[in-house]
Motif scaffolding. Sequence first.
Motif, PDB file in Angstrom:
ATOM      1  N   ASP A 127       0.843  -1.201  -0.187  1.00  0.00           N
ATOM      2  CA  ASP A 127       0.154   0.130  -0.126  1.00  0.00           C
ATOM      3  C   ASP A 127       0.942   1.206   0.025  1.00  0.00           C
ATOM      4  O   ASP A 127       2.191   1.251   0.577  1.00  0.00           O
ATOM      5  CB  ASP A 127      -0.937   0.049   1.224  1.00  0.00           C
ATOM      6  CG  ASP A 127      -1.860  -0.923   1.215  1.00  0.00           C
ATOM      7  OD1 ASP A 127      -2.226  -1.664   0.183  1.00  0.00           O
ATOM      8  OD2 ASP A 127      -2.346  -1.670   2.434  1.00  0.00           O
ATOM      9  N   MET A 128       0.415   2.373  -0.386  1.00  0.00           N
ATOM     10  CA  MET A 128       1.371   3.733  -0.624  1.00  0.00           C
ATOM     11  C   MET A 128       0.459   4.625   0.086  1.00  0.00           C
ATOM     12  O   MET A 128      -0.586   5.101  -0.047  1.00  0.00           O
ATOM     13  CB  MET A 128       1.395   3.926  -1.922  1.00  0.00           C
ATOM     14  CG  MET A 128       2.445   4.828  -2.397  1.00  0.00           C
ATOM     15  SD  MET A 128       3.897   4.588  -1.941  1.00  0.00           S
ATOM     16  CE  MET A 128       4.437   3.599  -3.088  1.00  0.00           C
ATOM     17  N   ASN A 129       1.261   5.350   0.901  1.00  0.00           N
ATOM     18  CA  ASN A 129       1.028   6.494   1.515  1.00  0.00           C
ATOM     19  C   ASN A 129       1.347   7.846   0.738  1.00  0.00           C
ATOM     20  O   ASN A 129       2.673   7.628   0.466  1.00  0.00           O
ATOM     21  CB  ASN A 129       1.580   6.737   3.074  1.00  0.00           C
ATOM     22  CG  ASN A 129       1.019   6.058   3.997  1.00  0.00           C
ATOM     23  OD1 ASN A 129      -0.380   6.183   4.553  1.00  0.00           O
ATOM     24  ND2 ASN A 129       1.583   4.869   4.624  1.00  0.00           N
ATOM     25  N   LEU A 138       4.386   7.059  10.205  1.00  0.00           N
ATOM     26  CA  LEU A 138       4.340   5.977   9.167  1.00  0.00           C
ATOM     27  C   LEU A 138       5.651   5.479   9.062  1.00  0.00           C
ATOM     28  O   LEU A 138       5.432   4.110   8.735  1.00  0.00           O
ATOM     29  CB  LEU A 138       3.867   6.785   7.954  1.00  0.00           C
ATOM     30  CG  LEU A 138       2.402   7.534   7.891  1.00  0.00           C
ATOM     31  CD1 LEU A 138       2.459   8.088   6.525  1.00  0.00           C
ATOM     32  CD2 LEU A 138       1.354   6.576   8.177  1.00  0.00           C
ATOM     33  N   LEU A 139       6.689   6.036   8.855  1.00  0.00           N
ATOM     34  CA  LEU A 139       8.092   5.470   8.514  1.00  0.00           C
ATOM     35  C   LEU A 139       8.697   4.711   9.485  1.00  0.00           C
ATOM     36  O   LEU A 139       9.046   3.517   9.577  1.00  0.00           O
ATOM     37  CB  LEU A 139       9.089   6.485   8.116  1.00  0.00           C
ATOM     38  CG  LEU A 139       9.128   6.984   6.928  1.00  0.00           C
ATOM     39  CD1 LEU A 139      10.108   7.980   6.639  1.00  0.00           C
ATOM     40  CD2 LEU A 139       9.538   5.948   5.671  1.00  0.00           C
ATOM     41  N   ILE A 140       8.251   5.233  10.833  1.00  0.00           N
ATOM     42  CA  ILE A 140       8.860   4.563  11.994  1.00  0.00           C
ATOM     43  C   ILE A 140       8.030   3.176  12.302  1.00  0.00           C
ATOM     44  O   ILE A 140       8.693   2.127  12.444  1.00  0.00           O
ATOM     45  CB  ILE A 140       8.977   5.253  13.108  1.00  0.00           C
ATOM     46  CG1 ILE A 140      10.083   6.381  12.969  1.00  0.00           C
ATOM     47  CG2 ILE A 140       8.983   4.723  14.582  1.00  0.00           C
ATOM     48  CD1 ILE A 140      10.354   7.553  14.099  1.00  0.00           C
ATOM     49  N   THR A 141       6.696   3.128  12.035  1.00  0.00           N
ATOM     50  CA  THR A 141       6.005   2.130  12.321  1.00  0.00           C
ATOM     51  C   THR A 141       6.158   1.106  11.304  1.00  0.00           C
ATOM     52  O   THR A 141       6.176  -0.240  11.278  1.00  0.00           O
ATOM     53  CB  THR A 141       4.540   2.486  12.391  1.00  0.00           C
ATOM     54  OG1 THR A 141       4.354   3.365  13.178  1.00  0.00           O
ATOM     55  CG2 THR A 141       3.593   1.231  12.558  1.00  0.00           C
ATOM     56  N   SER A 142       6.554   1.499   9.929  1.00  0.00           N
ATOM     57  CA  SER A 142       6.881   0.675   8.947  1.00  0.00           C
ATOM     58  C   SER A 142       8.276  -0.078   9.052  1.00  0.00           C
ATOM     59  O   SER A 142       8.765  -0.741   7.976  1.00  0.00           O
ATOM     60  CB  SER A 142       6.672   0.967   7.297  1.00  0.00           C
ATOM     61  OG  SER A 142       7.999   2.186   7.377  1.00  0.00           O
ATOM     62  N   GLY A 143       9.110   0.294   9.738  1.00  0.00           N
ATOM     63  CA  GLY A 143      10.534  -0.189  10.087  1.00  0.00           C
ATOM     64  C   GLY A 143      11.546   0.257   9.250  1.00  0.00           C
ATOM     65  O   GLY A 143      12.600  -0.098   9.309  1.00  0.00           O
ATOM     66  N   VAL A 168      13.197  16.598   6.986  1.00  0.00           N
ATOM     67  CA  VAL A 168      11.946  15.635   6.890  1.00  0.00           C
ATOM     68  C   VAL A 168      11.074  15.355   5.897  1.00  0.00           C
ATOM     69  O   VAL A 168      10.212  14.655   5.948  1.00  0.00           O
ATOM     70  CB  VAL A 168      10.873  16.406   8.096  1.00  0.00           C
ATOM     71  CG1 VAL A 168      11.641  16.906   9.332  1.00  0.00           C
ATOM     72  CG2 VAL A 168      10.233  17.440   7.476  1.00  0.00           C
ATOM     73  N   MET A 169      11.645  15.433   4.820  1.00  0.00           N
ATOM     74  CA  MET A 169      11.080  15.402   3.397  1.00  0.00           C
ATOM     75  C   MET A 169      11.782  14.009   2.873  1.00  0.00           C
ATOM     76  O   MET A 169      12.339  14.072   1.714  1.00  0.00           O
ATOM     77  CB  MET A 169      11.470  16.477   2.341  1.00  0.00           C
ATOM     78  CG  MET A 169      10.894  17.968   2.899  1.00  0.00           C
ATOM     79  SD  MET A 169       9.239  17.959   2.988  1.00  0.00           S
ATOM     80  CE  MET A 169       9.216  19.742   3.714  1.00  0.00           C
ATOM     81  N   TYR A 170      11.201  13.096   3.723  1.00  0.00           N
ATOM     82  CA  TYR A 170      11.587  11.872   3.403  1.00  0.00           C
ATOM     83  C   TYR A 170      10.907  11.062   2.289  1.00  0.00           C
ATOM     84  O   TYR A 170       9.805  11.614   1.738  1.00  0.00           O
ATOM     85  CB  TYR A 170      11.315  10.696   4.481  1.00  0.00           C
ATOM     86  CG  TYR A 170      11.522  11.329   5.940  1.00  0.00           C
ATOM     87  CD1 TYR A 170      12.946  11.289   6.353  1.00  0.00           C
ATOM     88  CD2 TYR A 170      10.741  11.638   6.693  1.00  0.00           C
ATOM     89  CE1 TYR A 170      13.309  11.790   7.758  1.00  0.00           C
ATOM     90  CE2 TYR A 170      10.983  12.377   8.101  1.00  0.00           C
ATOM     91  CZ  TYR A 170      12.234  12.401   8.527  1.00  0.00           C
ATOM     92  OH  TYR A 170      12.537  12.931   9.836  1.00  0.00           O
ATOM     93  N   SER A 171      11.582  10.047   1.740  1.00  0.00           N
ATOM     94  CA  SER A 171      10.896   8.953   0.568  1.00  0.00           C
ATOM     95  C   SER A 171      11.481   7.567   0.686  1.00  0.00           C
ATOM     96  O   SER A 171      12.461   7.390   1.115  1.00  0.00           O
ATOM     97  CB  SER A 171      11.192   9.649  -0.816  1.00  0.00           C
ATOM     98  OG  SER A 171      10.806   8.868  -1.669  1.00  0.00           O
ATOM     99  N   PHE A 177       5.978   4.901   1.089  1.00  0.00           N
ATOM    100  CA  PHE A 177       6.036   6.445   1.911  1.00  0.00           C
ATOM    101  C   PHE A 177       6.427   7.169   0.619  1.00  0.00           C
ATOM    102  O   PHE A 177       7.574   7.232   0.434  1.00  0.00           O
ATOM    103  CB  PHE A 177       6.914   6.346   2.876  1.00  0.00           C
ATOM    104  CG  PHE A 177       6.866   7.808   3.661  1.00  0.00           C
ATOM    105  CD1 PHE A 177       6.168   7.749   4.842  1.00  0.00           C
ATOM    106  CD2 PHE A 177       7.956   9.046   3.511  1.00  0.00           C
ATOM    107  CE1 PHE A 177       6.025   9.014   5.575  1.00  0.00           C
ATOM    108  CE2 PHE A 177       7.897  10.112   4.066  1.00  0.00           C
ATOM    109  CZ  PHE A 177       6.872  10.193   5.036  1.00  0.00           C
ATOM    110  N   PHE A 178       5.674   7.779  -0.081  1.00  0.00           N
ATOM    111  CA  PHE A 178       5.857   8.710  -1.175  1.00  0.00           C
ATOM    112  C   PHE A 178       6.746  10.018  -0.968  1.00  0.00           C
ATOM    113  O   PHE A 178       6.227  10.442   0.198  1.00  0.00           O
ATOM    114  CB  PHE A 178       4.598   9.161  -1.680  1.00  0.00           C
ATOM    115  CG  PHE A 178       4.657  10.018  -3.009  1.00  0.00           C
ATOM    116  CD1 PHE A 178       5.008   9.433  -4.304  1.00  0.00           C
ATOM    117  CD2 PHE A 178       4.560  11.255  -3.363  1.00  0.00           C
ATOM    118  CE1 PHE A 178       5.407   9.996  -5.386  1.00  0.00           C
ATOM    119  CE2 PHE A 178       4.581  12.114  -4.503  1.00  0.00           C
ATOM    120  CZ  PHE A 178       5.010  11.462  -5.358  1.00  0.00           C
ATOM    121  N   THR A 179       7.455  10.381  -1.732  1.00  0.00           N
ATOM    122  CA  THR A 179       8.368  11.557  -1.438  1.00  0.00           C
ATOM    123  C   THR A 179       7.513  12.742  -1.303  1.00  0.00           C
ATOM    124  O   THR A 179       6.578  13.177  -1.850  1.00  0.00           O
ATOM    125  CB  THR A 179       9.216  11.726  -2.823  1.00  0.00           C
ATOM    126  OG1 THR A 179       9.869  13.033  -2.642  1.00  0.00           O
ATOM    127  CG2 THR A 179       8.461  11.706  -4.057  1.00  0.00           C
TER     128      THR A 179
END
Lengths: 410, 338
Positions: A127-129, A138-143, A168-171, A177-179
């Motif tokens: 799935d994609m956020n 979201l990122l921390i929970t997804s590992g 903080v503009m992770y990808s 986790f979309f950019t």
Amino acid sequence: MSKAKPLSLYVPEPQCRPGETPDFSGFIVPKAGAVRRPDIDVAPAEIHDLAYSIIRVLNREGEAVGPWAEQLSDEEALEGLRNMMKVRAYDARLLMAQRQGKTSFYMQSLGEEAIACAFQKALKPGDMNFPTYRQQGLLITSGYPIVDMMNQVYSNARDPMAGRQLPVMYSSKKHGFFTISGNLATQFVQAVGWAMASAIKGDTKIAAGWIGDGATAESDFYAAMVFASTYHAPVVLNVVNNQWAISTFQGIARGDAPTFASRGLGFGMPSLRVDGNDYLAVYAVSKWAIDRARSGHGPTLIEHVTYRAGAHSTSDDPSAYRPKDEVTAWPLGDPVERLKAYLIKKGAWSEERHAQAKAQIESEMVQFQKEAEAIGTLHSGSGPSVREMFEDVYKETPIHLKRQRQEAGV
Amino acid sequence: MARMTMIEALRDGLDVAMSRDENVVVYGEDVGYFGGVFRVTQGLQKKYGKQRCFDSPINESGIVGTAIGMAVYGLRPCVEIQFADYVYPAYDQIVSEAARIRYRSNGDFTVPLTIRMPSGGGIFGGQTHSQSPEAVFAHVCGLKTVMPSNPYDAKGLLIASIEDDDPVIFLEPKRLYNGPFDGHHERPVTPWKKHELGEVPEGHYSIPLGQAAVRREGADVTVLAYGTMVFVALAAAEETGIDAEVIDLRTILPLDLETIENSVKKTGRCVIVHEATRTCGFGAELMSVVQESCFYRLEAPIIRVTGWDTPYPHAHEWAYFPGPGRVGEALKKVMESA
């Protein structure tokens, strides 16, 4: 003929400003467990009331009550608690690092940790956020590796974004986790398009769009809603209402509509409002919407009601526009404290174990930070190659850009 | 080999792209059942089904924004903006999103997206159906901007754009849809069926992005043109008897620097022609490129012939349009120093 009175422009104001006593008396909080739980294939017209209430699971006594309760095991709830604590500890370290001049900018999610952490828990791999800048949960929970998040914030030589993006503009495609853009609302439409693509291809993946209360005023919010509604896109559209858009209170974006969730009703979309500081409620409502989307019943709009306990960013000073103690008056409490109280009440956790876990997480964060800083921070250590500046503008570098790279001497 | 109009060639290009790759999807306003207001997508919904060719709401930001999401998923959307004049609500999605997603994600996400839009005037479309916005896209790094001038190129460039892994703005000079209009609006236009560039091979072929074409070889002056202005420039060369080398850029960005530089170094003179407004138009960039690389070979100042810096007027369309008369005067002027 009567003479018309001169018109005057109405400009809404928040309940209170600095120096005044915070007042949430107009904010109606239904009792936990009071809101019904419809089947996931319910007709949107039958659940209009859910856009005006607040779905809550955890009551003041720390019990999970009502039809939205009893979905997570104690182990899972504990994992959720630990994830929220990680986000909070991570934020605290990076906020401090920015204050120490190790990076240019930071944005914390203090007080809103339950939303991203619980939502991610309800998603499936693939799935994609399409997130905004306050969903590090979201990122921390997804590992996702925390040290890589730090490398990004420091724009150092191991920055996965090669030093191109604001902190903080992770990808991470791998982590769904979309950019992050930094422009507002654009990603809300893109989430709908991604979901449409999944449906076009006969896939079973779903997308999640994220937006803040203030940015719902952007045209792209409505673009997303009309496309999602028209094509029954398998998407969950999340509005994080944290009451403040930098210095602007949520009433400026909401206007005279009673809630942000009610925006979905005109699009014939199921629209739910949830206590965003209640991990169990966010999980249950997210799961409902995700399951609905995955079963082909189309999009759902969720308004997560929360409070931005910190400043908008490190460039912001909230004491200039809202009472300092507004956060303590906020009626929905703190998400970490509430889930902790629930687990203690169930006998699955204790104050001692909590203190121990907190210390352990904080010490892990210090270790990660040391690891990242050993590579570099924004102004010291090893940074990304300047040559990176010219890469990835296009798949293949065109001649004019090659010439400019030569001119730059890299 | 079949002779086609530019509309038929574009449709054929979409058909080829859709038949070869099931990830190609086509949508936009009136694009599905009806086949588009210019009928470019006619028959595609019937052939490929509603999931691959469909009507969209009237929301350009939504069209491009959803297409970005689809491209990120792994599709190759080719969307239509009904007129280039309508693209501005999508400008943020194009400029801040599509153009930068590869860069900002360090290649983690990419946007293979083509945005088609009819552009240019000469059809009495007034100020909202006549604009040539190529410069506002050429200014944006991360985008490719293409403008064909004939059916053969239209098909080959459209296929190349759809197959490209970066976002492409595909401008279709609508005055050329039915024939090689040379600016003589008082005369009937030769149909593409009677023009060699109306010959369109069957099946798949592509024209690489970034390659200009020399439409007329010449020794005296280089004319840089694209889209509608190519045939205007050719007419001006014939009518003045000046031996102009007419270059059809085909791709605005990336620009074919070598072809331009080689030609101007050969002729020593340069006239730049475009239909868009002059100030900060793409001609300004072309002028800089030529000046930077060919200054010591130039025998006369470079001249621009463009639309005036006004909105495109309805009644005075032909006073606005840079026709063969104005281009011819520029050719004569640039030759005065000979």
